[in-house]
Every structure is written in C-alpha cells, then in structure tokens.
Design a protein around this motif. Structure first.
Motif: not given
Length: 118
Positions: A55-70
């Motif tokens: 469950g550890m997640t990582n996001y591209a800077d361009s989508v942080k705060g907008r996208f959520t992976i689960s």
C-alpha cells in the motif's frame, strides 16, 4: 494466461472526475507493485502513480493532490481516482504490474482513453 484490463475512461469536462479500474485475471500467485502510466499524443509514456503490495504509494508531481491510487489484493484490482481533471491530463492510461503466475513477467493492459475537454 495472465491479463490486465483497464476500464473507466471517457470524456470529462475540466474540473471533473473519473475513476479508472484495472483488473488482473488468469493464473496469478502474486502481484507486485501496480503502476498507472499515461501517454499523450506525441509524448513519451510517463508514470502517473504506483502502489506497492503493502500500500505504499508514489505520484508524479503533476497529479499529486488530485489523483489517488488504491488496490485490493484479494480482488486483484487497482483503481485510479482522478479529481480536478485538467486538459493536460488527456492521454491513454495504462495499467502495468509485475505478476507472478507460472513464472513472472511484466504485464500491460490495453489502455483506456481519458479526454478532458469542454
């Protein structure tokens, strides 16, 4: 035969939301990190979000705060919730994962189109 199938793409207005799903099927023993990539016309494929088996997640800077992976390990699925969508989010989105079944290999889904436009 192991397969990854994406669903949930479509046309949405700027500021709207979409939820993409990725389902794995076939002879599966274990699924490692699941990644969502996207590729816009004329651009290289880029990593959007990743989630490890625990469950550890990582996001591209361009989508942080907008996208959520689960992910749901029991159901062998992964979702990408996309909020506050922008025209620059328009792309084909692909699900990717390293899957151990009879052996182990890197698998890709067929892609799902996301278009953000008014």
């Amino acid at each position: 035969q192991v397969q990854l199938v994406e669903s949930g793409g479509g046309l949405v207005q700027p500021g709207g939301s979409l939820r993409l799903s990725c389902a794995a099927s076939g002879r599966i023993v274990s699924i490692g990190t699941i990644n969502w990539y996207r590729q816009a016309p004329g651009k290289q494929r880029e990593l959007v979000a990743a989630i490890t088996r625990v469950g550890m997640t990582n996001y591209a800077d361009s989508v942080k705060g907008r996208f959520t992976i689960s992910r749901d390990n029991a159901k062998k699925t992964a979702d990408l919730q996309m909020n506050s969508l922008k025209p620059e989010d328009t792309a084909v989105y692909y699900c990717n994962a390293y899957i151990i079944g009879g052996g182990g290999a890197d698998y890709w889904g067929q892609g799902t189109q996301v278009t953000v436009s008014s």
